[in-house]
Write a protein that holds these residues in place. Structure first.
Motif, PDB file in Angstrom:
ATOM      1  N   VAL A   1       0.901  -1.097   0.095  1.00  0.00           N
ATOM      2  CA  VAL A   1       0.140  -0.095  -0.067  1.00  0.00           C
ATOM      3  C   VAL A   1       0.755   1.048   0.129  1.00  0.00           C
ATOM      4  CG1 VAL A   1      -1.730   1.293   1.186  1.00  0.00           C
ATOM      5  CG2 VAL A   1      -1.974  -1.197   1.143  1.00  0.00           C
ATOM      6  N   GLY A   2       2.139   1.224   0.744  1.00  0.00           N
ATOM      7  CA  GLY A   2       2.909   2.341   0.738  1.00  0.00           C
ATOM      8  C   GLY A   2       3.275   2.678  -0.720  1.00  0.00           C
ATOM      9  N   GLU A   3       3.779   1.631  -1.403  1.00  0.00           N
ATOM     10  CA  GLU A   3       4.067   1.859  -2.897  1.00  0.00           C
ATOM     11  C   GLU A   3       2.996   2.355  -3.808  1.00  0.00           C
ATOM     12  OE1 GLU A   3       5.308  -2.135  -3.816  1.00  0.00           O
ATOM     13  OE2 GLU A   3       7.590  -1.953  -2.565  1.00  0.00           O
ATOM     14  N   ALA A   4       1.812   1.932  -3.526  1.00  0.00           N
ATOM     15  CA  ALA A   4       0.575   2.524  -4.102  1.00  0.00           C
ATOM     16  C   ALA A   4       0.528   4.101  -3.823  1.00  0.00           C
ATOM     17  CB  ALA A   4      -0.669   1.619  -3.821  1.00  0.00           C
ATOM     18  N   LEU A   5       0.760   4.272  -2.575  1.00  0.00           N
ATOM     19  CA  LEU A   5       0.596   5.891  -2.298  1.00  0.00           C
ATOM     20  C   LEU A   5       1.877   6.614  -3.107  1.00  0.00           C
ATOM     21  CD1 LEU A   5       0.099   5.447   1.551  1.00  0.00           C
ATOM     22  CD2 LEU A   5      -1.265   6.954  -0.117  1.00  0.00           C
ATOM     23  N   LEU A   6       2.843   5.944  -3.166  1.00  0.00           N
ATOM     24  CA  LEU A   6       4.042   6.741  -3.997  1.00  0.00           C
ATOM     25  C   LEU A   6       3.557   6.815  -5.411  1.00  0.00           C
ATOM     26  CD1 LEU A   6       7.221   4.789  -2.516  1.00  0.00           C
ATOM     27  CD2 LEU A   6       6.226   7.286  -1.933  1.00  0.00           C
ATOM     28  N   VAL A   7       3.010   5.748  -6.024  1.00  0.00           N
ATOM     29  CA  VAL A   7       2.660   5.942  -7.324  1.00  0.00           C
ATOM     30  C   VAL A   7       1.353   6.847  -7.583  1.00  0.00           C
ATOM     31  CG1 VAL A   7       1.376   4.705  -9.311  1.00  0.00           C
ATOM     32  CG2 VAL A   7       3.189   3.419  -7.971  1.00  0.00           C
ATOM     33  N   ASP A   8       0.544   6.954  -6.671  1.00  0.00           N
ATOM     34  CA  ASP A   8      -0.560   8.054  -6.888  1.00  0.00           C
ATOM     35  C   ASP A   8       0.173   9.358  -6.677  1.00  0.00           C
ATOM     36  OD1 ASP A   8      -2.251   6.257  -7.691  1.00  0.00           O
ATOM     37  OD2 ASP A   8      -3.316   5.851  -5.533  1.00  0.00           O
ATOM     38  N   ALA A   9       1.241   9.569  -5.879  1.00  0.00           N
ATOM     39  CA  ALA A   9       1.660  10.727  -5.622  1.00  0.00           C
ATOM     40  C   ALA A   9       2.875  11.259  -6.510  1.00  0.00           C
ATOM     41  CB  ALA A   9       2.331  10.780  -4.232  1.00  0.00           C
ATOM     42  N   GLY A  10       2.992  10.211  -7.670  1.00  0.00           N
ATOM     43  CA  GLY A  10       4.073  10.539  -8.346  1.00  0.00           C
ATOM     44  C   GLY A  10       5.341  10.606  -8.024  1.00  0.00           C
ATOM     45  N   HIS A  11       5.471   9.835  -7.149  1.00  0.00           N
ATOM     46  CA  HIS A  11       6.988   9.725  -6.332  1.00  0.00           C
ATOM     47  C   HIS A  11       7.458  10.981  -5.971  1.00  0.00           C
ATOM     48  CE1 HIS A  11       7.673   5.463  -6.630  1.00  0.00           C
ATOM     49  NE2 HIS A  11       7.065   5.459  -7.495  1.00  0.00           N
ATOM     50  N   ASP A  12       6.461  11.952  -5.608  1.00  0.00           N
ATOM     51  CA  ASP A  12       6.930  13.400  -5.203  1.00  0.00           C
ATOM     52  C   ASP A  12       6.600  13.471  -3.860  1.00  0.00           C
ATOM     53  OD1 ASP A  12       6.771  16.197  -4.709  1.00  0.00           O
ATOM     54  OD2 ASP A  12       6.584  16.608  -7.055  1.00  0.00           O
ATOM     55  N   TYR A  13       7.718  13.724  -3.304  1.00  0.00           N
ATOM     56  CA  TYR A  13       7.352  13.881  -1.732  1.00  0.00           C
ATOM     57  C   TYR A  13       6.670  14.932  -1.490  1.00  0.00           C
ATOM     58  CZ  TYR A  13       8.192  15.208   3.069  1.00  0.00           C
ATOM     59  OH  TYR A  13       7.706  15.301   4.535  1.00  0.00           O
ATOM     60  N   ARG A  14       6.831  16.211  -1.869  1.00  0.00           N
ATOM     61  CA  ARG A  14       5.955  17.178  -1.397  1.00  0.00           C
ATOM     62  C   ARG A  14       4.545  17.144  -1.736  1.00  0.00           C
ATOM     63  NH1 ARG A  14      10.469  22.270  -2.055  1.00  0.00           N
ATOM     64  NH2 ARG A  14      11.963  20.809  -0.898  1.00  0.00           N
ATOM     65  N   ARG A  15       4.195  16.503  -2.812  1.00  0.00           N
ATOM     66  CA  ARG A  15       2.879  16.207  -3.233  1.00  0.00           C
ATOM     67  C   ARG A  15       2.287  15.383  -2.220  1.00  0.00           C
ATOM     68  NH1 ARG A  15       2.146  14.189  -9.188  1.00  0.00           N
ATOM     69  NH2 ARG A  15      -0.054  14.298  -8.426  1.00  0.00           N
ATOM     70  N   LEU A  16       3.147  14.100  -1.822  1.00  0.00           N
ATOM     71  CA  LEU A  16       2.521  13.284  -1.046  1.00  0.00           C
ATOM     72  C   LEU A  16       2.500  13.940   0.632  1.00  0.00           C
ATOM     73  CD1 LEU A  16       1.871  10.227   0.066  1.00  0.00           C
ATOM     74  CD2 LEU A  16       4.547  10.125   0.436  1.00  0.00           C
ATOM     75  N   ALA A  17       3.490  14.855   0.929  1.00  0.00           N
ATOM     76  CA  ALA A  17       3.177  15.231   2.144  1.00  0.00           C
ATOM     77  C   ALA A  17       2.247  16.373   2.489  1.00  0.00           C
ATOM     78  CB  ALA A  17       4.466  16.222   2.508  1.00  0.00           C
ATOM     79  N   ARG A  18       1.861  17.048   1.279  1.00  0.00           N
ATOM     80  CA  ARG A  18       0.502  17.849   1.296  1.00  0.00           C
ATOM     81  C   ARG A  18      -0.559  16.737   1.498  1.00  0.00           C
ATOM     82  NH1 ARG A  18       3.123  20.343  -3.147  1.00  0.00           N
ATOM     83  NH2 ARG A  18       1.623  19.593  -4.655  1.00  0.00           N
TER      84      ARG A  18
END
Length: 369
Positions: A52-69
């Motif tokens: 599931v963590g890898e799926a989150l990264l895919v959906d956030a485009g492996h972009d830390y700042r998008r994921l953090a927001r």
């Protein structure tokens, strides 16, 4: 113990996807996360967290700042809680450490501290420790002053050398004293939740460097809170079982081999039926001119499949004896079949261990089934 399906379940991950879809629809539709809920059936708990963590990264485009927001927006929801949080922390750790910037790494650590009250970020912290040990330990030291007990616990628990379920951090195994400044700040903590983590961390240290563990506990004993003796007893449990004299002294067991006369152990029978029990007696006398306080164990040297024996220590009794006083001990040790141990017939040995000192063993045999 709950099953993986009761913790990171398909339902919980679909709920995670819904929270993200409602709080951050402009960042991603979060469809990969939603789809990952259908792939969990054959996976272990940690594998589910990684998937599931890898799926989150895919959906956030492996972009830390998008994921953090997105994660910070989701934190506004009270239902972002429980085991669905573990994959979130794993994704944050992966993205922050892979971004290559110190700014993102620092922000990722801050975000882990914000997430940890919702479940725990201790497993994801290992990614940061392996990526930048010095920076992560510095952050953990600041967490020891947090008003939130969950964050203070994260400082201790996440940096344990032998944290269960967690990935290894080789540097912590090689240099177990690295976490001691964190423990020094937390051993007098007002929270039993935090203090238990401190004790478990120091117990981990004791398995790697007994001198570091016992000297740390000795310093605490010189500046104790009312809760310190209990914490030290829990922290020294592995060394106590091994009969380490410094650990035994720290928890109040005093008395040397020269202070004692030990008779036994005396088995009632030396041929023990397979699945039966070994009954033995012993007598210990204080022949010194001072009181002694004794931790009394017995050791069974079990026959193994390779024909050699391996010792296993069992608690027997605690006794305080005045000069000239004796104590009589009796124990029945069962060899009934259990799932956690395999017994092999053949020659075994039994011996007493008193305040870490082992006395002469006696032989007995476990018979063929």
């Amino acid at each position: 113990m709950p099953t993986a399906d009761e913790l990171i379940s398909p339902v919980s991950i679909r709920n995670l996807a819904l929270i993200l879809q409602e709080t951050s629809p402009k960042i991603s539709p979060w469809q990969t996360v939603a789809k990952s809920a259908r792939t969990l059936a054959s996976l272990s708990l940690s594998e589910r967290a990684r998937t599931v963590g890898e799926a989150l990264l895919v959906d956030a485009g492996h972009d830390y700042r998008r994921l953090a927001r997105a994660v910070r927006a989701a934190l506004a929801r009270e239902d972002l809680i429980g085991w669905m949080v573990w994959p979130v922390t794993e994704a944050v750790a992966s993205a922050a450490t892979e971004s290559g910037t110190g700014e993102d790494l620092d922000d990722g650590l801050t975000l882990l501290a914000a997430l940890t009250p919702r479940l725990t970020s201790e497993f994801a912290l290992r990614t940061f420790l392996n990526a930048d040990l010095e920076r992560t330990l510095a952050a953990a030291r600041t967490w020891t002053a947090s008003p939130d007990e969950a964050v203070r616990r994260l400082a201790s628990e996440g940096t344990r050398p032998k944290l269960p379920w967690a990935r290894q951090v080789p540097a912590l195994n090689q240099f177990p004293a690295l976490g001691v400044p964190i423990l020094d700040a937390l051993y007098p903590d007002s929270s039993a939740f935090v203090r238990r983590s401190v004790a478990n961390h120091l117990n981990d240290v004791s398995r790697l460097d007994a001198d570091v563990a016992s000297s740390t506990a000795a310093r605490w004993a010189r500046s104790p809170e009312s809760t310190t003796p209990a914490l030290i007893r829990h922290a020294m449990r592995t060394l106590i079982k091994k009969g380490d004299p410094h650990a035994l002294d720290l928890v109040g067991f005093h008395g040397s081999r020269d202070d004692l006369t030990v008779v036994g152990p005396l088995p009632e029978e030396t041929d023990i039926p397979f699945g039966g029990a070994l009954t033995f007696t012993a007598q210990i006398t204080n022949i010194s001119q001072r009181p002694v306080t004794l931790s009394i164990d017995y050791v069974i040297h079990h026959m193994k499949a390779n024909g050699k024996t391996a010792p296993k220590v069992f608690k027997l009794a605690k006794r305080a004896l005045d000069p000239g006083q004796s104590t009589e001990l009796t124990r029945e040790h069962s060899f009934r079949l259990i799932t956690t141990r395999v017994y092999y017939p053949g020659a075994h040995q039994l011996q007493l261990q008193v305040n870490g000192h082992q006395f002469d063993p006696v032989d007995f045999r476990l018979l063929q089934p």
